[in-house]
Motif scaffolding. Structure first.
Motif, PDB file in Angstrom:
ATOM      1  N   THR A   1     -15.667   3.490  -7.291  1.00  0.00           N
ATOM      2  CA  THR A   1     -16.502   4.232  -6.348  1.00  0.00           C
ATOM      3  C   THR A   1     -15.903   4.077  -4.961  1.00  0.00           C
ATOM      4  N   GLY A   2     -15.736   5.189  -4.265  1.00  0.00           N
ATOM      5  CA  GLY A   2     -15.197   5.102  -2.911  1.00  0.00           C
ATOM      6  C   GLY A   2     -14.523   6.386  -2.481  1.00  0.00           C
ATOM      7  N   VAL A   3     -14.064   6.382  -1.231  1.00  0.00           N
ATOM      8  CA  VAL A   3     -13.318   7.503  -0.656  1.00  0.00           C
ATOM      9  C   VAL A   3     -11.955   6.968  -0.244  1.00  0.00           C
ATOM     10  N   PHE A   4     -10.894   7.564  -0.775  1.00  0.00           N
ATOM     11  CA  PHE A   4      -9.542   7.044  -0.591  1.00  0.00           C
ATOM     12  C   PHE A   4      -8.651   8.116   0.038  1.00  0.00           C
ATOM     13  N   SER A   5      -7.857   7.709   1.013  1.00  0.00           N
ATOM     14  CA  SER A   5      -6.960   8.638   1.686  1.00  0.00           C
ATOM     15  C   SER A   5      -5.718   8.885   0.840  1.00  0.00           C
ATOM     16  N   LEU A   6      -5.442  10.149   0.561  1.00  0.00           N
ATOM     17  CA  LEU A   6      -4.282  10.509  -0.249  1.00  0.00           C
ATOM     18  C   LEU A   6      -2.975  10.448   0.532  1.00  0.00           C
ATOM     19  N   SER A   7      -3.041  10.130   1.810  1.00  0.00           N
ATOM     20  CA  SER A   7      -1.819  10.041   2.605  1.00  0.00           C
ATOM     21  C   SER A   7      -0.978   8.832   2.225  1.00  0.00           C
ATOM     22  N   ASN A   8      -1.590   7.866   1.498  1.00  0.00           N
ATOM     23  CA  ASN A   8      -0.852   6.664   1.102  1.00  0.00           C
ATOM     24  C   ASN A   8      -1.361   6.208  -0.262  1.00  0.00           C
ATOM     25  N   THR A   9      -0.730   6.688  -1.327  1.00  0.00           N
ATOM     26  CA  THR A   9      -1.198   6.338  -2.667  1.00  0.00           C
ATOM     27  C   THR A   9      -0.883   4.889  -3.025  1.00  0.00           C
ATOM     28  N   ASP A  10       0.159   4.312  -2.426  1.00  0.00           N
ATOM     29  CA  ASP A  10       0.436   2.892  -2.650  1.00  0.00           C
ATOM     30  C   ASP A  10      -0.724   2.042  -2.144  1.00  0.00           C
ATOM     31  N   GLN A  11      -1.258   2.423  -0.988  1.00  0.00           N
ATOM     32  CA  GLN A  11      -2.379   1.685  -0.418  1.00  0.00           C
ATOM     33  C   GLN A  11      -3.600   1.764  -1.328  1.00  0.00           C
ATOM     34  N   ILE A  12      -3.803   2.907  -1.973  1.00  0.00           N
ATOM     35  CA  ILE A  12      -4.921   3.035  -2.912  1.00  0.00           C
ATOM     36  C   ILE A  12      -4.765   2.039  -4.055  1.00  0.00           C
ATOM     37  N   LEU A  13      -3.557   1.921  -4.578  1.00  0.00           N
ATOM     38  CA  LEU A  13      -3.312   0.971  -5.667  1.00  0.00           C
ATOM     39  C   LEU A  13      -3.561  -0.463  -5.206  1.00  0.00           C
ATOM     40  N   HIS A  14      -3.166  -0.773  -3.973  1.00  0.00           N
ATOM     41  CA  HIS A  14      -3.408  -2.115  -3.434  1.00  0.00           C
ATOM     42  C   HIS A  14      -4.911  -2.376  -3.301  1.00  0.00           C
ATOM     43  N   GLN A  15      -5.657  -1.364  -2.871  1.00  0.00           N
ATOM     44  CA  GLN A  15      -7.105  -1.514  -2.737  1.00  0.00           C
ATOM     45  C   GLN A  15      -7.753  -1.776  -4.093  1.00  0.00           C
ATOM     46  N   LEU A  16      -7.306  -1.053  -5.102  1.00  0.00           N
ATOM     47  CA  LEU A  16      -7.861  -1.245  -6.442  1.00  0.00           C
ATOM     48  C   LEU A  16      -7.564  -2.650  -6.956  1.00  0.00           C
ATOM     49  N   GLU A  17      -6.331  -3.104  -6.732  1.00  0.00           N
ATOM     50  CA  GLU A  17      -5.935  -4.430  -7.214  1.00  0.00           C
ATOM     51  C   GLU A  17      -6.722  -5.529  -6.505  1.00  0.00           C
ATOM     52  N   ALA A  18      -7.100  -5.280  -5.250  1.00  0.00           N
ATOM     53  CA  ALA A  18      -7.832  -6.286  -4.476  1.00  0.00           C
ATOM     54  C   ALA A  18      -9.305  -6.365  -4.860  1.00  0.00           C
ATOM     55  N   THR A  19      -9.832  -5.317  -5.473  1.00  0.00           N
ATOM     56  CA  THR A  19     -11.270  -5.277  -5.750  1.00  0.00           C
ATOM     57  C   THR A  19     -11.618  -5.275  -7.234  1.00  0.00           C
ATOM     58  N   LEU A  20     -10.642  -5.046  -8.097  1.00  0.00           N
ATOM     59  CA  LEU A  20     -10.898  -4.992  -9.537  1.00  0.00           C
ATOM     60  C   LEU A  20     -10.014  -6.003 -10.268  1.00  0.00           C
ATOM     61  N   PRO A  21     -10.428  -6.443 -11.454  1.00  0.00           N
ATOM     62  CA  PRO A  21      -9.624  -7.409 -12.225  1.00  0.00           C
ATOM     63  C   PRO A  21      -8.439  -6.729 -12.920  1.00  0.00           C
TER      64      PRO A  21
END
Length: 312
Positions: free
Chosen positions: A276-296
């Motif tokens: 759940t969330g709103v993610f900026s598509l300008s940096n897809t690497d950052q999205i992956l980092h966010q997921l790794e930081a919040t999910l197992p």
């Protein structure tokens, strides 16, 4: 690495190691062998980085060229340069990117397309705007007709202007409002967010269907799905955002992969996790980092063009 610095043997060794790591279940021995080889000599690391950079030239199937290099015997330097997408001018490649661009109505709209990660906004007139999502091929045979071969478009028409939108599955008649159309895997999904009712005629349907504002439907040439509410989150991409509300992680990664070059894999068992969330598509690497930081989960990046998401 410039063409005059190409070491064919080292490139082949790098490709061999990379191909082994691209297997479905690379072993710890394979990973250790790769790390050790890269650290053993700066020239080895240069060869590895050259192979990674060249993957931008390969598009969405980088491993195919790597396998050719890894398996070839007595490969010539000229052939190696060709496979890597190099010339005397150096490396030709582009990374994943998001580009929002507005074009004037005086330009040619007959054949339009977007690259991976690109979002293009076109102002056709004072009252009509069309936005193309990533990996979309769209054409306008006439001023009132669209043909969507693949991908996704968003139409925003503020006054009554009859348009026809054609896909391989059928024809949509649209006059006014906000409409999203997505065509993938021989299925077209339409979502009407506002405006007047639209008419849908599948190529082999006996009678046309009517869709009201707030409704969404998927169809092929013969059949259609049941009507469902149009999901505003599905058009977050129009503003450069990927929006999710309790979306299974596997579905989210599939959506994210549309905006990245190369391969982005996810373990099927992770479908039990929700995003759940709103993610900026300008940096897809950052999205992956966010997921790794919040999910197992663990995001394993072999190269920028080959990423796997697994359970932590």
């Amino acid at each position: 690495m410039q063409p005059n610095q190409i070491d064919v043997d080292r490139i082949q060794k790098a490709a061999h190691l990379m191909a082994r790591l691209w297997s479905d279940e690379p072993s710890k021995h394979d990973q250790h062998a790769c790390t050790t080889w890269r650290a053993a000599d700066p020239a080895n690391e240069k060869a590895w980085q050259c192979l990674i950079q060249a993957q931008g030239h390969f598009g969405n199937v980088p491993k195919d060229t790597v396998k050719i290099i890894a398996r070839s015997r007595n490969i010539s330097r000229r052939h190696m340069l060709s496979l890597l997408g190099l010339s005397t001018a150096g490396v030709f490649f582009t990374g994943s990117y998001i580009e929002n661009r507005t074009m004037s109505s005086g330009q040619d709209y007959k054949n339009l397309a977007t690259a991976t990660g690109e979002i293009k906004s076109l102002q056709l007139s004072n009252t009509t705007r069309v936005v193309l999502n990533t990996r979309t091929t769209l054409s306008m045979p006439t001023a009132s007709q669209f043909k969507l071969d693949d991908g996704e478009v968003f139409l925003d028409v503020s006054t009554t202007t009859p348009y026809q939108i054609e896909t391989q599955e059928g024809v949509i008649s649209f006059q006014q409002g906000q409409l999203a159309i997505r065509r993938t895997d021989d299925i077209t999904r339409i979502s009407l967010f506002s405006g007047r009712n639209i008419q849908l005629h599948g190529r082999q349907m006996q009678v046309p269907l009517s869709i009201k504002p707030g409704e969404s439907m998927a169809f092929n040439a013969i059949n259609s799905s049941t009507m469902s509410p149009a999901n505003p989150n599905s058009i977050g991409w129009v503003t450069g955002k990927l929006m999710a509300q309790r979306m299974p992680l596997t579905d989210f990664i599939h959506e994210l992969s549309r905006y990245r070059k190369g391969v982005l894999r996810v373990s099927p068992e992770l479908s039990q996790l929700a995003v759940t969330g709103v993610f900026s598509l300008s940096n897809t690497d950052q999205i992956l980092h966010q997921l790794e930081a919040t999910l197992p989960i663990h995001v394993y990046q072999l190269t920028p063009y080959w990423v796997s998401v697994t359970q932590a």
